[in-house]
Scaffold this active site. Structure first.
Site, PDB file in Angstrom:
ATOM      1  N   SER A  54       6.611   0.307 -12.193  1.00 47.45           N
ATOM      2  CA  SER A  54       7.237  -0.320 -11.065  1.00 47.45           C
ATOM      3  C   SER A  54       8.578  -1.288 -11.788  1.00 47.45           C
ATOM      4  CB  SER A  54       6.329  -1.321 -10.503  1.00 47.45           C
ATOM      5  OG  SER A  54       6.965  -2.346  -9.402  1.00 47.45           O
ATOM      6  N   TYR A  89      -0.817  -7.313 -10.043  1.00 47.32           N
ATOM      7  CA  TYR A  89       0.256  -6.156  -9.826  1.00 47.32           C
ATOM      8  C   TYR A  89       1.062  -6.189 -11.069  1.00 47.32           C
ATOM      9  CZ  TYR A  89       2.975  -2.656  -7.570  1.00 47.32           C
ATOM     10  OH  TYR A  89       3.590  -1.730  -7.232  1.00 47.32           O
TER      11      TYR A  89
HETATM   12  P1  NAD Z   1       0.525   4.015  -0.795  1.00 45.89           P
HETATM   13  O1  NAD Z   1      -0.155   3.046  -0.354  1.00 45.89           O
HETATM   14  O2  NAD Z   1       1.626   4.788   0.019  1.00 45.89           O
HETATM   15  O3  NAD Z   1      -0.129   5.301  -1.508  1.00 45.89           O
HETATM   16  C1  NAD Z   1      -1.002   4.895  -2.508  1.00 45.89           C
HETATM   17  C2  NAD Z   1      -2.071   6.182  -2.901  1.00 45.89           C
HETATM   18  O4  NAD Z   1      -2.927   5.739  -3.717  1.00 45.89           O
HETATM   19  C3  NAD Z   1      -2.865   6.665  -1.530  1.00 45.89           C
HETATM   20  O5  NAD Z   1      -2.918   8.018  -1.663  1.00 45.89           O
HETATM   21  C4  NAD Z   1      -4.001   5.945  -1.438  1.00 45.89           C
HETATM   22  O6  NAD Z   1      -4.880   6.791  -0.992  1.00 45.89           O
HETATM   23  C5  NAD Z   1      -4.115   6.136  -3.178  1.00 45.89           C
HETATM   24  N1  NAD Z   1      -5.258   5.149  -3.499  1.00 45.89           N
HETATM   25  C6  NAD Z   1      -5.316   3.739  -3.324  1.00 45.89           C
HETATM   26  N2  NAD Z   1      -6.539   3.255  -3.792  1.00 45.89           N
HETATM   27  C7  NAD Z   1      -7.049   4.563  -4.459  1.00 45.89           C
HETATM   28  C8  NAD Z   1      -8.307   4.482  -5.417  1.00 45.89           C
HETATM   29  N3  NAD Z   1      -9.109   3.457  -5.599  1.00 45.89           N
HETATM   30  N4  NAD Z   1      -8.661   5.813  -5.897  1.00 45.89           N
HETATM   31  C9  NAD Z   1      -7.839   6.938  -5.584  1.00 45.89           C
HETATM   32  N5  NAD Z   1      -6.506   6.745  -4.842  1.00 45.89           N
HETATM   33  C10 NAD Z   1      -6.522   5.559  -4.364  1.00 45.89           C
HETATM   34  O7  NAD Z   1       1.525   3.221  -2.123  1.00 45.89           O
HETATM   35  P2  NAD Z   1       2.937   3.853  -2.735  1.00 45.89           P
HETATM   36  O8  NAD Z   1       3.960   2.852  -2.231  1.00 45.89           O
HETATM   37  O9  NAD Z   1       3.190   5.507  -2.639  1.00 45.89           O
HETATM   38  O10 NAD Z   1       2.562   3.613  -4.346  1.00 45.89           O
HETATM   39  C11 NAD Z   1       2.171   4.459  -5.047  1.00 45.89           C
HETATM   40  C12 NAD Z   1       2.401   3.787  -6.538  1.00 45.89           C
HETATM   41  O11 NAD Z   1       3.923   3.375  -6.593  1.00 45.89           O
HETATM   42  C13 NAD Z   1       1.471   2.738  -6.808  1.00 45.89           C
HETATM   43  O12 NAD Z   1       1.386   2.636  -8.198  1.00 45.89           O
HETATM   44  C14 NAD Z   1       2.547   1.617  -6.796  1.00 45.89           C
HETATM   45  O13 NAD Z   1       2.165   0.360  -7.453  1.00 45.89           O
HETATM   46  C15 NAD Z   1       3.962   2.292  -7.204  1.00 45.89           C
HETATM   47  N6  NAD Z   1       4.993   1.446  -6.636  1.00 45.89           N
HETATM   48  C16 NAD Z   1       5.396   1.658  -5.310  1.00 45.89           C
HETATM   49  C17 NAD Z   1       6.359   0.737  -4.845  1.00 45.89           C
HETATM   50  C18 NAD Z   1       6.745   0.614  -3.437  1.00 45.89           C
HETATM   51  O14 NAD Z   1       8.063   0.168  -3.277  1.00 45.89           O
HETATM   52  N7  NAD Z   1       6.135   1.329  -2.750  1.00 45.89           N
HETATM   53  C19 NAD Z   1       7.523   0.378  -5.963  1.00 45.89           C
HETATM   54  C20 NAD Z   1       7.072   0.585  -7.344  1.00 45.89           C
HETATM   55  C21 NAD Z   1       5.668   1.112  -7.452  1.00 45.89           C
END
Ligand code: NAD
Length: 260
Positions: free
Chosen positions: A142, A155
């Site tokens: 991130s 985080y």
């Molecule tokens: P999201 O909530 O849409 O998806 C998260 C995924 O992780 C889902 O498939 C969920 O079921 C799975 N998950 C959660 N806990 C779990 C566990 N204990 N075991 C197995 N699977 C689990 O979120 P996202 O925004 O797509 O985030 C994905 C990644 O991207 C994360 O690492 C997040 O930190 C990172 N990220 C997101 C953003 C953003 O703005 N959305 C920005 C930077 C980084």
């Protein structure tokens, strides 16, 4: 381009992981999905993306906070496809609170899911990649792997940690055909971020659109969300031959957030 390769994408039933899984399937990689919630919908989307290449899609419901589950998932991936060629460490959760109020159990869960899980998948997938002489490890960190934001202690600590893990893995694999890099998105409008938009709307009495603008305006000069499709295209690049010597990088897709 990735025909015959297998990609394990953690947390791929939603958001960024699902976008990356679709992009890799479109290039012909077989996919192991992982994550909670509905599986049939995401599976159908990934199958459709890879249909032209006869891509196969498997699923394992490992809870990424549990070492035993992760070990079981890697065994399952090997039993389905022989080995994991592309590992995308993407599963992640968020919780916001000031340090002094941060629930210790939320801290532990965030460190386990957002950081420690990537150590386990990496240590388990690496021997097969090294034996094959080719592999890609992509850590979805991130912009919070590079800079901090208030109320996100666990985080930000986990994401800085995974950038560190990325560098060390890249150093150790540098003389080999295995690369390891991190992707650092800014805001991506997934369920994880929609919760933060909802919280802003409730706090300030704003509409959904107004709350999105406020969220973007605080951090992201482009005033644009990065999309899972754009992140998928970056993952495909890292898996391409052009990515052979891209190693240990933490690559922002953050609308100039970290440039400030
Ligand atoms: P999201 O909530 O849409 O998806 C998260 C995924 O992780 C889902 O498939 C969920 O079921 C799975 N998950 C959660 N806990 C779990 C566990 N204990 N075991 C197995 N699977 C689990 O979120 P996202 O925004 O797509 O985030 C994905 C990644 O991207 C994360 O690492 C997040 O930190 C990172 N990220 C997101 C953003 C953003 O703005 N959305 C920005 C930077 C980084």
């Amino acid at each position: 381009m990735l025909n015959g390769k297998t990609a394990l994408v953690t947390g791929s039933t939603s958001g960024i992981g699902l976008g990356i899984a679709q992009a890799l399937a479109r290039q012909g990689a077989n996919i192991v999905l992982n994550g909670f919630g509905d599986v049939d919908g995401p599976r159908a989307q990934v199958l459709a993306a890879g249909e032209h290449a006869g891509v196969r899609v498997a699923y394992h419901g490992a809870d990424m906070s549990r070492q035993g589950d992760i070990e079981d998932m890697l065994r399952y991936a090997a039993s389905q496809f022989g080995r994991v060629d592309i590992l995308v460490n993407n599963a992640g959760i968020q919780h916001v609170a000031p340090v002094q109020d941060f629930p210790p159990e939320k801290w532990d869960a965030i460190i386990a899911i957002n950081l420690t899980s990537a150590f386990h998948t990496t240590r388990l997938a690496l021997p097969g990649m090294l034996a094959a002489g080719w592999g890609r490890i992509i850590n979805v960190a991130s912009v919070h792997g590079l800079v901090g934001s208030a109320q996100k202690s666990a985080y930000v600590a986990a994401k800085h940690g995974i950038v560190g893990l990325t560098k060390v893995t890249a150093l150790e694999t540098a003389p080999t055909g295995v690369t390891c890099n991190a992707i650092c998105p800014g805001w991506v409008l997934t369920p994880l971020v929609q919760k933060q938009v909802d919280a802003k709307a409730a706090e300030h009495g704003l509409s959904n659109d107004e709350a999105k603008k406020l969220l973007l305006g605080e951090k992201e000069p482009s005033m644009q969300f990065t999309t899972p499709e754009e992140l998928g295209a970056l993952a495909v690049f890292l898996c391409s031959a052009a990515g052979n010597n891209v190693r240990g990088v933490a690559w922002n897709m953050d609308g100039a957030w970290a440039a400030q």
